[in-house]
Design a protein around this motif. Structure first.
Motif, PDB file in Angstrom:
ATOM      1  N   SER A  59      43.096  50.484  40.978  1.00 39.70           N
ATOM      2  CA  SER A  59      43.375  49.490  39.940  1.00 39.70           C
ATOM      3  C   SER A  59      42.626  48.192  40.202  1.00 39.70           C
ATOM      4  N   LEU A  60      42.622  47.757  41.458  1.00 41.71           N
ATOM      5  CA  LEU A  60      41.923  46.515  41.809  1.00 41.71           C
ATOM      6  C   LEU A  60      40.434  46.613  41.518  1.00 41.71           C
ATOM      7  N   CYS A  61      39.826  47.708  41.936  1.00 40.06           N
ATOM      8  CA  CYS A  61      38.386  47.865  41.736  1.00 40.06           C
ATOM      9  C   CYS A  61      38.042  47.980  40.254  1.00 40.06           C
ATOM     10  N   ALA A  62      38.848  48.740  39.500  1.00 35.71           N
ATOM     11  CA  ALA A  62      38.588  48.901  38.068  1.00 35.71           C
ATOM     12  C   ALA A  62      38.749  47.574  37.335  1.00 35.71           C
ATOM     13  N   LEU A  63      39.805  46.835  37.662  1.00 33.08           N
ATOM     14  CA  LEU A  63      40.036  45.549  36.994  1.00 33.08           C
ATOM     15  C   LEU A  63      38.980  44.525  37.400  1.00 33.08           C
ATOM     16  N   ALA A  64      38.475  44.614  38.629  1.00 32.50           N
ATOM     17  CA  ALA A  64      37.402  43.709  39.057  1.00 32.50           C
ATOM     18  C   ALA A  64      36.139  43.946  38.232  1.00 32.50           C
ATOM     19  N   CYS A  65      35.840  45.214  37.931  1.00 34.27           N
ATOM     20  CA  CYS A  65      34.681  45.523  37.087  1.00 34.27           C
ATOM     21  C   CYS A  65      34.874  44.957  35.676  1.00 34.27           C
ATOM     22  N   VAL A  66      36.081  45.088  35.153  1.00 37.61           N
ATOM     23  CA  VAL A  66      36.372  44.543  33.822  1.00 37.61           C
ATOM     24  C   VAL A  66      36.224  43.031  33.828  1.00 37.61           C
TER      25      VAL A  66
ATOM     26  N   LEU B 128      33.927  40.587  31.548  1.00 37.37           N
ATOM     27  CA  LEU B 128      34.540  39.554  30.715  1.00 37.37           C
ATOM     28  C   LEU B 128      33.942  38.176  30.992  1.00 37.37           C
ATOM     29  N   PHE B 129      33.793  37.832  32.270  1.00 38.10           N
ATOM     30  CA  PHE B 129      33.254  36.513  32.609  1.00 38.10           C
ATOM     31  C   PHE B 129      31.747  36.454  32.373  1.00 38.10           C
ATOM     32  N   GLY B 130      31.067  37.604  32.582  1.00 35.55           N
ATOM     33  CA  GLY B 130      29.634  37.623  32.315  1.00 35.55           C
ATOM     34  C   GLY B 130      29.326  37.411  30.840  1.00 35.55           C
TER      35      GLY B 130
ATOM     36  N   ARG C 164      39.834  36.054  29.168  1.00 35.42           N
ATOM     37  CA  ARG C 164      39.395  36.406  30.524  1.00 35.42           C
ATOM     38  C   ARG C 164      40.269  35.756  31.591  1.00 35.42           C
ATOM     39  N   TRP C 165      40.793  34.558  31.306  1.00 35.35           N
ATOM     40  CA  TRP C 165      41.624  33.906  32.309  1.00 35.35           C
ATOM     41  C   TRP C 165      42.971  34.604  32.444  1.00 35.35           C
ATOM     42  N   ARG C 166      43.461  35.170  31.367  1.00 37.09           N
ATOM     43  CA  ARG C 166      44.691  35.955  31.456  1.00 37.09           C
ATOM     44  C   ARG C 166      44.457  37.228  32.281  1.00 37.09           C
ATOM     45  N   PHE C 167      43.305  37.849  32.090  1.00 41.68           N
ATOM     46  CA  PHE C 167      42.956  39.022  32.894  1.00 41.68           C
ATOM     47  C   PHE C 167      42.854  38.637  34.373  1.00 41.68           C
ATOM     48  N   LEU C 168      42.289  37.474  34.646  1.00 44.95           N
ATOM     49  CA  LEU C 168      42.168  37.013  36.030  1.00 44.95           C
ATOM     50  C   LEU C 168      43.546  36.787  36.647  1.00 44.95           C
ATOM     51  N   LEU C 169      44.483  36.260  35.868  1.00 49.06           N
ATOM     52  CA  LEU C 169      45.844  36.066  36.360  1.00 49.06           C
ATOM     53  C   LEU C 169      46.495  37.412  36.700  1.00 49.06           C
ATOM     54  N   CYS C 170      46.289  38.392  35.853  1.00 51.34           N
ATOM     55  CA  CYS C 170      46.814  39.741  36.131  1.00 51.34           C
ATOM     56  C   CYS C 170      46.204  40.295  37.420  1.00 51.34           C
ATOM     57  N   PHE C 171      44.908  40.100  37.583  1.00 49.98           N
ATOM     58  CA  PHE C 171      44.227  40.564  38.795  1.00 49.98           C
ATOM     59  C   PHE C 171      44.806  39.887  40.036  1.00 49.98           C
ATOM     60  N   ALA C 172      45.079  38.598  39.940  1.00 50.16           N
ATOM     61  CA  ALA C 172      45.608  37.855  41.089  1.00 50.16           C
ATOM     62  C   ALA C 172      46.984  38.378  41.497  1.00 50.16           C
ATOM     63  N   VAL C 173      47.837  38.659  40.519  1.00 51.05           N
ATOM     64  CA  VAL C 173      49.173  39.190  40.827  1.00 51.05           C
ATOM     65  C   VAL C 173      49.055  40.578  41.447  1.00 51.05           C
TER      66      VAL C 173
ATOM     67  N   LEU D  96      24.007  54.649  34.862  1.00 49.97           N
ATOM     68  CA  LEU D  96      24.610  53.565  35.633  1.00 49.97           C
ATOM     69  C   LEU D  96      26.132  53.639  35.546  1.00 49.97           C
ATOM     70  N   LEU D  97      26.645  53.888  34.343  1.00 49.61           N
ATOM     71  CA  LEU D  97      28.091  53.999  34.175  1.00 49.61           C
ATOM     72  C   LEU D  97      28.624  55.213  34.916  1.00 49.61           C
ATOM     73  N   LEU D  98      27.881  56.307  34.897  1.00 50.72           N
ATOM     74  CA  LEU D  98      28.317  57.507  35.619  1.00 50.72           C
ATOM     75  C   LEU D  98      28.452  57.219  37.102  1.00 50.72           C
ATOM     76  N   GLY D  99      27.462  56.560  37.691  1.00 53.13           N
ATOM     77  CA  GLY D  99      27.537  56.222  39.110  1.00 53.13           C
ATOM     78  C   GLY D  99      28.695  55.296  39.413  1.00 53.13           C
ATOM     79  N   LEU D 100      28.922  54.316  38.530  1.00 51.35           N
ATOM     80  CA  LEU D 100      30.022  53.375  38.734  1.00 51.35           C
ATOM     81  C   LEU D 100      31.374  54.094  38.674  1.00 51.35           C
ATOM     82  N   MET D 101      31.523  54.991  37.707  1.00 51.60           N
ATOM     83  CA  MET D 101      32.805  55.685  37.544  1.00 51.60           C
ATOM     84  C   MET D 101      33.053  56.656  38.694  1.00 51.60           C
ATOM     85  N   VAL D 102      32.017  57.295  39.183  1.00 52.05           N
ATOM     86  CA  VAL D 102      32.182  58.180  40.345  1.00 52.05           C
ATOM     87  C   VAL D 102      32.631  57.382  41.562  1.00 52.05           C
ATOM     88  N   CYS D 103      32.019  56.225  41.763  1.00 50.97           N
ATOM     89  CA  CYS D 103      32.419  55.376  42.892  1.00 50.97           C
ATOM     90  C   CYS D 103      33.854  54.887  42.740  1.00 50.97           C
ATOM     91  N   LEU D 104      34.220  54.496  41.514  1.00 52.03           N
ATOM     92  CA  LEU D 104      35.596  54.078  41.269  1.00 52.03           C
ATOM     93  C   LEU D 104      36.569  55.213  41.553  1.00 52.03           C
TER      94      LEU D 104
END
Length: 496
Positions: free
Chosen positions: A213-220, A224-226, A232-241, A318-326
């Motif tokens: 969950s942490l890694c997937a949400l970090a990618c999101v 969002l910030f990019g 995005r700040w609400r998502f960041l708050l969720c990530f922090a919790v 690129l997405l395939l490699g990212l999802m396999v790593c996740l």
């Protein structure tokens, strides 16, 4: 040619009936189920308080205290530990059927909500009837081919700490999509509040699920910030919790105690390398023919939705490699802490996460193809009948050729729903229920400090195997003695 309204309803009805017929026997089996294994060890303290006082508040306090102690003696996953202390059998073995109903309903509800939200109009753009077909068929496959049905839904301690946590993850992902899409401030505030509760629970859930969950949400968050997206700040708050809960869980002193008992712990680098290897190998095991058949049936829906989407679908590899790593991140915690990928209850979660990621990537891949074709629906319109025939054949062969490691023969009888129905019809489930009740009568008899229990003569395949047998891999008698206040428990036919 678009499908008529009447035909759409008929297709939806057939898919819902398939799901219903596959689920009903599984619910029926919950009435024959009984507490098992770690259910006793985790809930012994609140059970004793309830037995002595009959006070629900006192039992809850005992559960909270016991969960806090477990952090120092065994593990830090506070969500699963607390819920395990309150398993329905704590109050009466007759209530244990609630555990299976709860786990099954949570699984169905959360994953249905995920598919309806993520793939629906608010998400990837499928129409309602299309998400109904996708949801019902996918859930049917996920249930029928769950690697270990017993540890998924019929053992509360194992199921609530793994399959239930991943169900909560699916719910949270859907809520995040709704938070991103909502235009209402009040709606965003309400969704944020619910999500913070979910994040706190997930942080103390399974270690595999927490890291994933942490890694997937970090990618999101990076996306969002990019792109400087709203919310995005609400998502960041969720990530922090989520991160705070996960760090608190990982820092539990009991984790070192548990690792010391196992006696071997690989280095972090070795664990990551093994996770990549084991994860890729597990992907091959998850690609079953029935899943491929459902994917082929859903492909036209996904293709049309992707074609209507504003996404560019430029980087499929690129997405395939990212999802396999996740996907492989889930394997790191068990490989690092217990030097294996985990038992059936953990392998179940790998299958769950793979199915979700599989359909998300299939949508992206079809979007990539759609950007390189001129005629809408071109890959599927020309071979519609052939596609349906291929799907039917793949589904039939996949069901006829299904066999788990413990099964003797290949066939549909090994599928969870069919196996459960056969256990009910043949009386196997009723025999198991009678013998378990006979055991529990002896265990609850306070006038008998020393008892002898006989091995079970019948155990339904969807349940976990009997451990009160001569030469069993695990000795559950100490946990039973502590739970029921027995001095000793002997096994009939086993040398004392």
């Amino acid at each position: 040619m678009p499908m008529g309204k009447g035909l759409r309803r008929a297709v939806c009805a057939l898919c819902l009936l398939a799901l219903g017929f596959s689920v009903l026997p599984l619910y029926g089996m919950t009435g024959y189920n009984h507490p098992y294994y770690d259910d006793f060890g985790f809930s012994a303290a609140p059970h004793q308080v309830w037995k002595d006082t009959g006070d629900l508040g006192a039992a809850l306090k005992a559960a909270l205290k016991n969960a806090a102690q477990t952090r120092y003696t065994w593990q830090g996953t506070y969500t699963g530990t607390l819920l395990s202390n309150l398993q329905p059998g704590t109050f009466s073995e007759k209530l244990y059927w609630i555990s299976g109903c709860f786990l099954l309903t949570a699984f169905l509800g959360c994953f249905w909500f995920f598919f309806a939200t993520v793939f629906g109009r608010r998400g990837l753009g499928l129409m309602r009837w299309e998400t109904t077909v996708l949801s019902s068929l996918t859930l049917t496959v996920m249930l029928q081919f769950m690697p270990d049905m017993g540890e998924a839904f019929y053992w509360f301690n194992g199921g609530v700490g793994n399959v239930f946590i991943y169900s909560l993850m699916a719910l949270s992902a859907a809520l995040l999509v709704r938070l991103y899409r909502t235009e209402s401030r009040g709606g965003a505030a309400g969704l944020t509040a619910v999500l913070l509760l979910c994040m706190a629970a997930l942080g103390g859930g399974s270690y595999s699920g927490g890291l994933f969950s942490l890694c997937a949400l970090a990618c999101v968050l990076a996306w969002l910030f990019g792109k400087r997206r709203p919310r995005r700040w609400r998502f960041l708050l969720c990530f922090a919790v989520l991160a705070a809960g996960f760090v608190y869980s990982m820092s539990a002193p009991g984790n070192a105690v548990r690792a010391g008992i196992i006696g071997y712990q690989p280095s972090a680098v070795r664990a990551v390398a093994q996770a990549l290897y084991q994860g890729v190998a597990q992907i091959g095991g998850c690609l079953r023919l029935p899943l491929l058949a459902v994917s082929a049936l859903a492909a036209p829906f996904l293709y049309r939705a992707a074609r209507r989407s504003a996404f560019q679908f430029k980087h499929p590899w690129l997405l395939l490699g990212l999802m396999v790593c996740l996907y492989c991140t889930q394997f790191v915690p068990p490989l690092y802490s217990i030097a294996s990928i985990g038992d059936g209850r953990i392998v179940n979660t790998y299958f769950q996460s793979f199915v979700l990621m599989w359909f998300i990537y299939l949508y992206y891949l079809l979007g990539y193809i759609s950007r390189r074709t001129q005629e809408p629906g071109e890959p599927f319109q020309r071979a519609k009948r052939g596609l349906l025939l291929a799907c039917a054949c793949a589904l039939l062969v996949g069901c006829l050729g299904y066999k788990r490691p413990e099964d003797k023969l290949y066939g549909v009888q090994n599928m969870a729903g069919v196996s459960a129905a056969l256990s009910i019809v043949t009386g196997e489930a009723a025999q198991y229920d009678r013998e378990m009740k006979a055991r529990e009568t002896l265990l609850n008899d306070a006038s008998l400090p020393d008892i002898t229990l006989s091995p079970l003569s019948a155990v339904p395949p969807v349940f976990m195997g009997d451990l009160l047998t001569p030469g069993a891999a695990e000795d559950v008698r100490p946990a039973l003695c502590g739970y029921y206040g027995k001095r000793s428990i002997a096994i009939a036919g086993k040398e004392e």
